[in-house]
Scaffold this active site. Structure first.
Site, PDB file in Angstrom:
ATOM      1  CE  LYS A 292      -1.483  -1.308  -6.462  1.00 43.99           C
ATOM      2  NZ  LYS A 292      -2.500  -0.857  -5.501  1.00 43.99           N
TER       3      LYS A 292
HETATM    4  C1  LIG Z   1      -1.787  -0.112  -4.111  1.00 38.17           C
HETATM    5  C2  LIG Z   1      -0.626   0.703  -3.702  1.00 38.17           C
HETATM    6  C3  LIG Z   1      -0.064   0.576  -2.427  1.00 38.17           C
HETATM    7  C4  LIG Z   1      -0.682  -0.229  -1.331  1.00 38.17           C
HETATM    8  O1  LIG Z   1      -0.768  -1.561  -1.618  1.00 38.17           O
HETATM    9  P1  LIG Z   1      -1.536  -2.521  -0.599  1.00 38.17           P
HETATM   10  O2  LIG Z   1      -1.125  -3.888  -1.064  1.00 38.17           O
HETATM   11  O3  LIG Z   1      -3.001  -2.261  -0.765  1.00 38.17           O
HETATM   12  O4  LIG Z   1      -1.052  -2.210   0.761  1.00 38.17           O
HETATM   13  C5  LIG Z   1       1.077   1.308  -2.130  1.00 38.17           C
HETATM   14  N1  LIG Z   1       1.621   2.129  -3.035  1.00 38.17           N
HETATM   15  C6  LIG Z   1       1.110   2.287  -4.271  1.00 38.17           C
HETATM   16  C7  LIG Z   1       1.784   3.190  -5.238  1.00 38.17           C
HETATM   17  C8  LIG Z   1      -0.043   1.579  -4.634  1.00 38.17           C
HETATM   18  O5  LIG Z   1      -0.569   1.767  -5.852  1.00 38.17           O
END
Ligand SMILES: *Cc1c(COP(=O)(O)O)cnc(C)c1O
Length: 368
Positions: free
Chosen positions: A177
């Site tokens: 992210k």
């Molecule tokens: C990465 C992501 C998640 C999950 O995030 P985590 O922190 O790994 O649980 C949920 N929704 C979207 C759209 C994502 O890109």
């Protein structure tokens, strides 16, 4: 290999981690609190609750907002599976909604209206690629039908206005992210009581945590709700604070690179489209492109890989994944399905250079 995503980690994170080790307090404590305050400030929120993932945050928000069995929740299918899993965790029923268009791959308000029933209780918006959903029409729709609005803001960390759509938002700090704590997430909510509930649910439903009890007069606690262990720890919070400082610069760098992609694609391979438009507000989380119809995507992926360029797909639509296809076999979402077939995600991260982008686009131009 040029990667689709890469974290920016360095000396500051090493120092931050060493400080936590030297302090000899590694579980949830003052650094988590400080990270929550800094994150809330950046997003114009009064407060925030750090959790172990965005998925956990979505689960807790649904729980704290009272969504459960018998309730239907409108969700996009073009999202990461976690958005929809969270709805099933609380025993509610996800109702998949199609996209506006290939050019604007956000949940369609028109299709949401068509799929709303008397049982619909909530909407989960997902800001695909970090591009914010249109706020006024969704607020109006939710208000008219008395619906709860949540944001899966995993892609949109640091974007002005994110988290202000309705009742609450969850963010992700997973390794790919825009900022990371390796694993981690954050929740903000409009209502103080909802956020307080999220905070208590995060730690087993206990009325106080270990760190508070250390300094409290009565070292005891009560449990007043069925909670979970979704805590963040001090090591992650320390990294998170260091990352948060850089986030505005990184998002700005992403914007520059994303604009450069648009220009280069228009120049060298105009048959490849980039959704959304240049001025749109975004965190530029990914560089999603749409390949021409009937283009052999596998061949393009192989060709790029042979040139040292990694690509991925955001996303195979959730309703087409085996588990969901078996549970919801009747779902048909033509725009999401076409998007899932034609989308390709090119490398985009703050450490990329203009030369990298030229290499990607010129290689792509030979393959489509
Ligand atoms: C990465 C992501 C998640 C999950 O995030 P985590 O922190 O790994 O649980 C949920 N929704 C979207 C759209 C994502 O890109």
């Amino acid at each position: 290999m040029l990667h689709v995503a890469e974290p920016v980690l360095g000396a500051e994170e090493k120092v931050a981690l060493a400080e936590v080790v030297d302090s000899n307090w590694i579980t949830m404590g003052p650094r988590v609190e400080a990270f929550e305050r800094a994150f809330a400030d950046m997003h114009g929120a009064k407060d925030a609750v750090a959790v172990c993932s965005c998925t956990a945050g979505l689960h807790l928000l649904l729980d704290a907002l009272g969504i459960g069995p018998g309730d239907e929740v409108l969700v996009p299918s073009l999202t990461f599976v976690a958005t929809v899993n969270a709805v099933l965790y609380v025993g509610a029923t996800p109702v998949f909604v199609d996209l506006e268009s290939l050019d604007r791959p956000l949940m369609s308000l028109q299709d949401a209206a068509a799929r709303r029933t008397p049982r619909t209780r909530a909407i989960i918006l997902m800001h695909y690629g970090g591009y914010l959903a249109p706020v006024a029409p969704w607020r109006e729709f939710a208000h008219r039908h008395g619906l709860t609005v949540m944001e899966d803001s995993a892609h949109a960390v640091g974007v002005a206005g994110v988290g202000s759509y309705g009742d609450g938002a969850a963010f992700s700090f997973y390794g790919n992210k825009n900022m990371t704590t390796a694993e981690g997430g954050m929740v903000i909510a409009r209502d103080d009581e909802v956020l307080a509930r999220v905070r208590q649910l995060r730690g087993h439903g206990m009325t106080s945590g270990t760190f508070q009890r250390l300094n409290a007069r009565t070292p005891t606690y009560d449990v007043t709700m069925l909670g979970f262990n979704y805590r963040m720890d001090e090591l992650r919070a320390a990294i998170g604070r260091a990352q948060l400082e850089h986030l505005p610069d990184w998002n700005e760098r992403r914007r520059t690179l994303s604009n450069a992609y648009r220009d280069l694609l228009a120049q060298y391979c105009p048959q490849v489209a980039m959704p959304f438009a240049k001025g749109d507000r975004s965190s530029h989380h990914i560089a999603a492109v749409i390949l021409p119809p009937r283009c052999d995507r596998e061949a393009v992926i192989d060709g790029l890989r042979n040139a040292g360029i990694q690509t991925t797909i955001h996303y195979p639509p959730v309703h087409e994944l085996s588990y969901y296809r078996e549970r919801f076999p009747e779902t048909k979402l033509p725009v999401s399905e076409a998007f899932g077939q034609r989308e390709l995600t090119l490398p985009l991260h703050p450490r990329m250079t203009e030369e990298h982008m030229h290499h990607v686009v010129r290689t792509l131009a030979t393959l489509v």
